[in-house]
Enzyme design. Sequence first.
Site, short mmCIF file in Angstrom:
data_model
loop_
_atom_site.label_atom_id
_atom_site.label_comp_id
_atom_site.label_asym_id
_atom_site.label_seq_id
_atom_site.Cartn_x
_atom_site.Cartn_y
_atom_site.Cartn_z
N GLY A 287 -7.45 13.24 9.42
CA GLY A 287 -7.50 11.93 8.76
C GLY A 287 -7.90 10.84 9.73
O GLY A 287 -7.27 9.78 9.77
N ALA A 288 -8.97 11.10 10.50
CA ALA A 288 -9.34 10.18 11.58
C ALA A 288 -10.41 9.18 11.16
O ALA A 288 -10.89 8.42 11.99
CB ALA A 288 -9.82 10.97 12.80
N ASN A 289 -10.77 9.18 9.86
CA ASN A 289 -11.85 8.28 9.45
C ASN A 289 -11.38 6.85 9.18
O ASN A 289 -12.20 5.95 9.02
CB ASN A 289 -12.56 8.82 8.20
CG ASN A 289 -11.61 9.00 7.04
OD1 ASN A 289 -10.85 9.95 7.01
ND2 ASN A 289 -11.65 8.08 6.09
N THR A 290 -10.07 6.66 9.13
CA THR A 290 -9.59 5.31 8.81
C THR A 290 -8.18 5.11 9.37
O THR A 290 -7.56 6.05 9.86
CB THR A 290 -9.62 5.08 7.27
OG1 THR A 290 -9.30 3.71 6.98
CG2 THR A 290 -8.62 5.97 6.55
N ILE B 148 -4.64 4.55 11.02
CA ILE B 148 -3.99 4.93 12.27
C ILE B 148 -4.79 6.03 12.99
O ILE B 148 -4.96 6.01 14.21
CB ILE B 148 -2.55 5.41 11.98
CG1 ILE B 148 -1.73 4.26 11.38
CG2 ILE B 148 -1.88 5.94 13.24
CD1 ILE B 148 -0.41 4.69 10.74
N GLY B 149 -5.29 6.98 12.21
CA GLY B 149 -6.05 8.10 12.79
C GLY B 149 -7.29 7.63 13.52
O GLY B 149 -7.59 8.10 14.62
N SER C 89 7.40 9.53 9.03
CA SER C 89 7.69 8.15 8.62
C SER C 89 9.20 7.90 8.55
O SER C 89 9.99 8.82 8.39
CB SER C 89 7.09 7.90 7.23
OG SER C 89 7.55 6.68 6.69
N TYR D 21 6.68 11.42 -1.79
CA TYR D 21 6.19 11.04 -0.44
C TYR D 21 7.32 11.20 0.58
O TYR D 21 7.13 11.78 1.65
CB TYR D 21 5.68 9.60 -0.46
CG TYR D 21 5.23 9.09 0.90
CD1 TYR D 21 4.06 9.55 1.47
CD2 TYR D 21 6.01 8.17 1.62
CE1 TYR D 21 3.64 9.10 2.72
CE2 TYR D 21 5.60 7.71 2.86
CZ TYR D 21 4.41 8.17 3.41
OH TYR D 21 4.01 7.73 4.66
N1 LIG Z 1 0.68 2.85 6.91
C1 LIG Z 1 2.02 2.93 7.06
O1 LIG Z 1 2.76 1.94 6.89
C2 LIG Z 1 2.65 4.23 7.44
C3 LIG Z 1 1.91 5.39 7.62
N2 LIG Z 1 2.54 6.55 7.94
C4 LIG Z 1 1.77 7.79 8.08
O2 LIG Z 1 0.68 7.60 8.94
C5 LIG Z 1 -0.36 8.53 8.62
C6 LIG Z 1 -1.69 7.82 8.60
O3 LIG Z 1 -1.65 6.88 7.54
P1 LIG Z 1 -2.51 5.54 7.49
O4 LIG Z 1 -3.52 5.51 8.56
O5 LIG Z 1 -1.57 4.43 7.35
O6 LIG Z 1 -3.21 5.75 6.05
P2 LIG Z 1 -4.73 5.78 5.61
O7 LIG Z 1 -4.70 5.92 4.13
O8 LIG Z 1 -5.46 4.64 6.20
O9 LIG Z 1 -5.27 7.13 6.27
C7 LIG Z 1 -4.91 8.38 5.77
C8 LIG Z 1 -5.92 9.41 6.20
O10 LIG Z 1 -5.56 10.67 5.66
C9 LIG Z 1 -6.71 11.24 5.06
N3 LIG Z 1 -6.40 12.19 4.02
C10 LIG Z 1 -5.76 12.00 2.86
N4 LIG Z 1 -5.78 13.12 2.12
C11 LIG Z 1 -6.44 14.06 2.85
C12 LIG Z 1 -6.81 15.40 2.63
N5 LIG Z 1 -6.54 16.02 1.48
N6 LIG Z 1 -7.47 16.07 3.59
C13 LIG Z 1 -7.79 15.45 4.74
N7 LIG Z 1 -7.51 14.17 5.00
C14 LIG Z 1 -6.84 13.48 4.06
C15 LIG Z 1 -7.48 10.04 4.52
O11 LIG Z 1 -8.82 10.38 4.22
P3 LIG Z 1 -9.67 9.50 3.14
O12 LIG Z 1 -9.92 8.19 3.78
O13 LIG Z 1 -10.90 10.31 2.91
O14 LIG Z 1 -8.80 9.38 1.94
C16 LIG Z 1 -7.34 9.11 5.70
O15 LIG Z 1 -8.26 9.45 6.68
C17 LIG Z 1 0.06 9.19 7.31
O16 LIG Z 1 0.56 10.47 7.57
C18 LIG Z 1 1.15 8.28 6.78
O17 LIG Z 1 2.08 8.98 5.98
C19 LIG Z 1 3.89 6.60 8.13
C20 LIG Z 1 4.66 5.48 7.99
C21 LIG Z 1 4.11 4.20 7.60
C1 LIG Z 2 11.01 -5.12 2.45
C2 LIG Z 2 10.11 -5.89 3.38
C3 LIG Z 2 8.85 -5.43 3.71
C4 LIG Z 2 8.32 -4.19 3.16
C5 LIG Z 2 8.39 -3.01 3.73
C6 LIG Z 2 7.72 -1.88 3.17
C7 LIG Z 2 7.12 -2.01 1.85
C8 LIG Z 2 7.64 -0.76 3.88
C9 LIG Z 2 6.83 0.36 3.54
C10 LIG Z 2 6.81 1.42 4.36
C11 LIG Z 2 5.90 2.51 4.22
C12 LIG Z 2 4.68 2.36 3.44
C13 LIG Z 2 6.15 3.63 4.84
C14 LIG Z 2 5.27 4.74 4.87
O1 LIG Z 2 5.58 5.80 5.32
C15 LIG Z 2 7.93 -6.23 4.62
C16 LIG Z 2 6.53 -6.23 4.02
C17 LIG Z 2 7.86 -5.62 6.01
C18 LIG Z 2 8.36 -7.67 4.74
C19 LIG Z 2 9.82 -7.80 5.01
C20 LIG Z 2 10.65 -7.18 3.88
#
Ligand SMILES: NC(=O)C1=CN([C@@H]2O[C@H](COP(=O)(O)OP(=O)(O)OC[C@H]3O[C@@H](n4cnc5c(N)ncnc54)[C@H](OP(=O)(O)O)[C@@H]3O)[C@@H](O)[C@H]2O)C=CC1
Ligand SMILES: CC1=C(/C=C/C(C)=C/C=C/C(C)=C/C=O)C(C)(C)CCC1
Length: 322
Positions: free
Chosen positions: A52-55, A57-58, A181, A206
């Site tokens: 998942g490196a196209n967008t 965190i990756g 997460s 999730y």
């Molecule tokens: N953002 C956040 O607040 C948090 C993120 N995380 C974790 O961090 C990681 C990265 O997430 P983040 O960068 O935020 O999310 P993004 O949605 O930006 O990136 C997710 C990546 O996973 C890829 N992906 C999804 N499905 C598949 C699949 N079937 N096969 C291969 N690749 C796939 C996506 O590809 P495509 O673009 O093609 O869909 C994309 O490259 C995840 O594991 C997420 O659970 C954990 C806690 C919080």
């Molecule tokens: C409650 C709250 C918030 C929301 C937090 C959320 C919605 C967290 C989502 C976490 C995810 C997506 C985890 C993925 O693994 C903010 C925006 C920080 C502002 C302060 C109060």
Amino acid sequence: ILGVMLLLMIAAGLGLVTLLVVFFKPQIRQYGAGGVCQSAATLNGKTVLITGANTGIGKETALDLARRGARVIMACRDVDKGEEAAAGIRGAYPPALVEVRELDLADTCSIRAFAETLLREINQLHVLINNAGVMMCPYTKTVDGFEMHIGVNHLGHFLLTHLLIGLLKRSAPARIVVVSSLAHNFGWIRFHDLHSQGSYNSGLAYCQSKLANVLFARELARRLRGTEVTVNSVHPGTVNSDLTRHSTLMTIFFTVFAMFLKTPREGAQTSIYCALAEELHAISGKHFSDCAPAFVAPQGRSEETARRLWEVSCELLGVEWD
Ligand SMILES: NC(=O)C1=CN([C@@H]2O[C@H](COP(=O)(O)OP(=O)(O)OC[C@H]3O[C@@H](n4cnc5c(N)ncnc54)[C@H](OP(=O)(O)O)[C@@H]3O)[C@@H](O)[C@H]2O)C=CC1
Ligand SMILES: CC1=C(/C=C/C(C)=C/C=C/C(C)=C/C=O)C(C)(C)CCC1
């Protein structure tokens, strides 16, 4: 008159909050950014694989590790999106050794084909970052009939790691980073209905998958003792990325509160830290957040659940992994 006064007071309150936010913006941003990987380690001659490196965190993890000299294999389900991201990385750092390969974690045939080609073409893999993830999608199944969250976030990565573990062992010292997460706190493994066929809640599905990530990292670490291959799980922070794409409410929330959230580059810091920090060379089976050890929920520390999940995962994927 009372109504007008109330409106004026609300307007004044909003104005004050806006003023405070503007005034303290640098402090808010610094706090929101969280931990930063301070390591100056370089990765010349090392090969890294990031799913998942196209967008998000990756992509930022790929850019950072490429800057440190690593050959970075960007495993993406959409090769065009992957090539676009790789071009962006080369634009930011022209000597970057990045390459895109197709990997759909929602299809075990794609995972097997990916691993087969990779094992034919490379003879060393020093870092595997299981980063790809999907969050809160409508009820969908993978090609193999697994519920999408558990299928992609856990089972897909489980199979990928299984297929590459020999290569990682031959390349030791090597590291595996599992991007989990904070959401694992709210999850539990529903062995009686792992694929949510009885009832489905996208948020809980999730959370279950992210708990599975933590349990997988711990169990794998136990099984890898003495191999010089370590594995740790990570909470990247709350990051403003495409992850919220399936939830309009979350997308609005993340847009409004963007200033309080991490950017993808900030969110990549703990993955980068676990991939290369010198002080972690012998640390395995731990959970990190903000480049520091982090709390694991009791259900994420259960050895029994971890073993059972391991066995169920092997059974579902038709693999033997002792
Ligand atoms: N953002 C956040 O607040 C948090 C993120 N995380 C974790 O961090 C990681 C990265 O997430 P983040 O960068 O935020 O999310 P993004 O949605 O930006 O990136 C997710 C990546 O996973 C890829 N992906 C999804 N499905 C598949 C699949 N079937 N096969 C291969 N690749 C796939 C996506 O590809 P495509 O673009 O093609 O869909 C994309 O490259 C995840 O594991 C997420 O659970 C954990 C806690 C919080
Ligand atoms: C409650 C709250 C918030 C929301 C937090 C959320 C919605 C967290 C989502 C976490 C995810 C997506 C985890 C993925 O693994 C903010 C925006 C920080 C502002 C302060 C109060």
